[in-house]
Design a protein around this motif. Structure first.
Motif, PDB file in Angstrom:
ATOM      1  N   VAL A 143       0.899  -1.162   0.131  1.00 46.16           N
ATOM      2  CA  VAL A 143      -0.063   0.080  -0.101  1.00 46.16           C
ATOM      3  C   VAL A 143       0.883   1.229  -0.028  1.00 46.16           C
ATOM      4  O   VAL A 143       1.654   1.173   0.859  1.00 46.16           O
ATOM      5  N   PRO A 144       0.843   2.101  -0.897  1.00 49.97           N
ATOM      6  CA  PRO A 144       1.759   3.087  -1.114  1.00 49.97           C
ATOM      7  C   PRO A 144       1.409   4.406  -0.297  1.00 49.97           C
ATOM      8  O   PRO A 144       0.167   4.753  -0.210  1.00 49.97           O
ATOM      9  N   PHE A 145       2.253   5.147   0.559  1.00 48.32           N
ATOM     10  CA  PHE A 145       1.796   6.226   1.413  1.00 48.32           C
ATOM     11  C   PHE A 145       2.853   7.120   1.080  1.00 48.32           C
ATOM     12  O   PHE A 145       4.009   6.943   0.934  1.00 48.32           O
ATOM     13  N   ARG A 146       2.175   8.306   0.626  1.00 46.15           N
ATOM     14  CA  ARG A 146       3.017   9.325   0.010  1.00 46.15           C
ATOM     15  C   ARG A 146       3.552  10.213   1.248  1.00 46.15           C
ATOM     16  O   ARG A 146       2.679  10.514   2.307  1.00 46.15           O
ATOM     17  N   GLY A 147       4.839  10.659   1.247  1.00 52.89           N
ATOM     18  CA  GLY A 147       5.226  11.564   2.478  1.00 52.89           C
ATOM     19  C   GLY A 147       5.702  13.063   1.508  1.00 52.89           C
ATOM     20  O   GLY A 147       6.522  12.992   0.958  1.00 52.89           O
ATOM     21  N   ASP A 148       4.917  14.113   2.066  1.00 53.20           N
ATOM     22  CA  ASP A 148       5.272  15.253   1.634  1.00 53.20           C
ATOM     23  C   ASP A 148       6.054  16.171   2.490  1.00 53.20           C
ATOM     24  O   ASP A 148       5.947  16.148   3.739  1.00 53.20           O
ATOM     25  N   TYR A 149       7.069  16.553   1.843  1.00 56.11           N
ATOM     26  CA  TYR A 149       8.007  17.460   2.709  1.00 56.11           C
ATOM     27  C   TYR A 149       7.631  19.061   2.510  1.00 56.11           C
ATOM     28  O   TYR A 149       7.099  19.491   1.371  1.00 56.11           O
ATOM     29  N   LEU A 150       8.152  19.872   3.508  1.00 54.85           N
ATOM     30  CA  LEU A 150       8.194  21.062   3.466  1.00 54.85           C
ATOM     31  C   LEU A 150       9.576  21.643   3.364  1.00 54.85           C
ATOM     32  O   LEU A 150      10.552  20.938   3.962  1.00 54.85           O
ATOM     33  N   LEU A 151       9.692  22.824   2.794  1.00 55.96           N
ATOM     34  CA  LEU A 151      11.135  23.381   2.686  1.00 55.96           C
ATOM     35  C   LEU A 151      11.142  24.836   3.533  1.00 55.96           C
ATOM     36  O   LEU A 151      10.159  25.425   3.590  1.00 55.96           O
ATOM     37  N   LEU A 152      12.100  24.711   4.451  1.00 49.83           N
ATOM     38  CA  LEU A 152      12.250  26.052   5.077  1.00 49.83           C
ATOM     39  C   LEU A 152      13.132  27.052   4.495  1.00 49.83           C
ATOM     40  O   LEU A 152      14.071  26.702   3.638  1.00 49.83           O
ATOM     41  N   LYS A 153      12.325  28.181   4.215  1.00 45.97           N
ATOM     42  CA  LYS A 153      13.001  29.355   3.357  1.00 45.97           C
ATOM     43  C   LYS A 153      14.453  29.665   3.982  1.00 45.97           C
ATOM     44  O   LYS A 153      14.913  29.416   5.222  1.00 45.97           O
ATOM     45  N   PRO A 154      15.402  29.798   2.966  1.00 41.48           N
ATOM     46  CA  PRO A 154      16.721  29.892   2.917  1.00 41.48           C
ATOM     47  C   PRO A 154      17.219  30.845   4.177  1.00 41.48           C
ATOM     48  O   PRO A 154      18.099  30.680   5.097  1.00 41.48           O
ATOM     49  N   GLU A 155      16.673  31.852   4.304  1.00 44.19           N
ATOM     50  CA  GLU A 155      16.872  33.157   5.211  1.00 44.19           C
ATOM     51  C   GLU A 155      16.616  32.348   6.666  1.00 44.19           C
ATOM     52  O   GLU A 155      17.037  33.006   7.664  1.00 44.19           O
ATOM     53  N   LYS A 156      15.733  31.493   6.778  1.00 44.70           N
ATOM     54  CA  LYS A 156      15.469  30.913   8.113  1.00 44.70           C
ATOM     55  C   LYS A 156      16.094  29.529   8.546  1.00 44.70           C
ATOM     56  O   LYS A 156      16.054  28.930   9.644  1.00 44.70           O
TER      57      LYS A 156
END
Length: 281
Positions: free
Chosen positions: A97-110
């Motif tokens: 069963v496929p589970f998708r894992g979404d990532y977020l990106l922290l902005k470079p200045e942070k």
């Protein structure tokens, strides 16, 4: 309270995989890409096949009609491990069963806010690590992943859909039982996937300074999660062979739980031991 482990790090795993491939090729092996397997069968004893060819009795055929002959086969097919097993006449369970894992990106200045890998204490009921902070080799910071059901085995985008994959999930696997057993967890994960503010609220437990304006949506991965008929997430290694001529020459690695990349060399040693034992090499 937290546990400090100053030696935790990360590597560029693409480079690691390329290095493994180079070692394999230097040892005399071949790496074939774009070779989608369609059939796995035993070679028939016909006059056109020489005795040397019959030493390699298993034929793996791709969708283009190209063939590779083998003496023994080890499969590590990830998202397609159940289907490859079925092709060889072996057990279709556990289903993937496929589970998708979404990532977020922290902005470079942070990015200065994150000095190293930060992990939450995982929920022991599930094989997912939870949303964590990962500094990358290029200096970027990834936040995630979550864990939501994907409607396609290679569904890296939220609206990717494949009818066959969905039908397999519903009919063949124990997903319905899993959903009923963990309904609130699933709803919470989907809510966090849709609303960044919910994910940020979780991240603020570790770094309070992070706000919604500090993050961007990033890439996604798909986890090949093995699931049994009773709706249990398979959390241990599953090795499978079969019966008859072809089954006795095949080893299917059906499930390799996290941290599989980190432990890849140790896992390869375990697989090699299993190969020697099963095939009496």
């Amino acid at each position: 309270m937290a546990i400090d482990c100053p030696y935790t790090g990360i590597v560029d795993y693409r480079q690691v995989a390329l290095s493994f491939a180079q070692d394999f090729q230097e040892a005399g092996g071949y790496v074939l890409t774009n070779f989608e397997v369609k059939d796995i069968e035993m070679a028939k004893e016909i006059p056109s096949r020489s005795k040397d060819e019959m030493k390699y009795p298993i034929i793996i055929r791709n969708t283009k009609g190209e063939e590779v002959q083998c003496q023994y086969v080890v499969t590590c097919a990830g998202l397609y491990s159940d289907r490859i097993s079925e092709l060889s006449g072996c057990n279709p369970d556990p289903q993937i069963v496929p589970f998708r894992g979404d990532y977020l990106l922290l902005k470079p200045e942070k990015c200065y806010l994150v000095k190293g890998n930060i992990y939450p204490v995982p929920d022991s009921r599930f094989p997912f690590l939870g949303v964590h902070f990962t500094p990358r080799m290029d200096g970027s910071i990834w936040l995630g992943p979550n864990a939501v059901l994907a409607f396609k085995r290679e569904g890296y985008k939220p609206f990717d859909f494949n009818a066959r994959d969905v039908m397999d999930i519903i009919i063949k696997s124990g997903l319905i039982k899993l959903v009923f057993q963990n309904f609130s967890y699933g709803v919470n994960e989907m809510y966090k996937a849709c609303f960044l503010s919910a994910t940020v609220k979780h991240l603020q437990k570790f770094i309070p300074e992070i706000t919604v304006s500090d993050i961007l949506r990033g890439p996604a991965g798909v986890r090949a999660q093995a699931l049994d008929r009773d709706g249990n997430l398979v959390e241990d290694f599953v090795f499978d062979g079969g019966v008859g001529d072809i089954g006795n020459r095949i080893l299917h690695v059906r499930n390799a739980p996290s941290p599989a990349a980190t432990s890849s060399l140790a896992i390869s040693g375990m697989i090699a031991d299993e190969v020697q034992q099963r095939f009496k090499l």
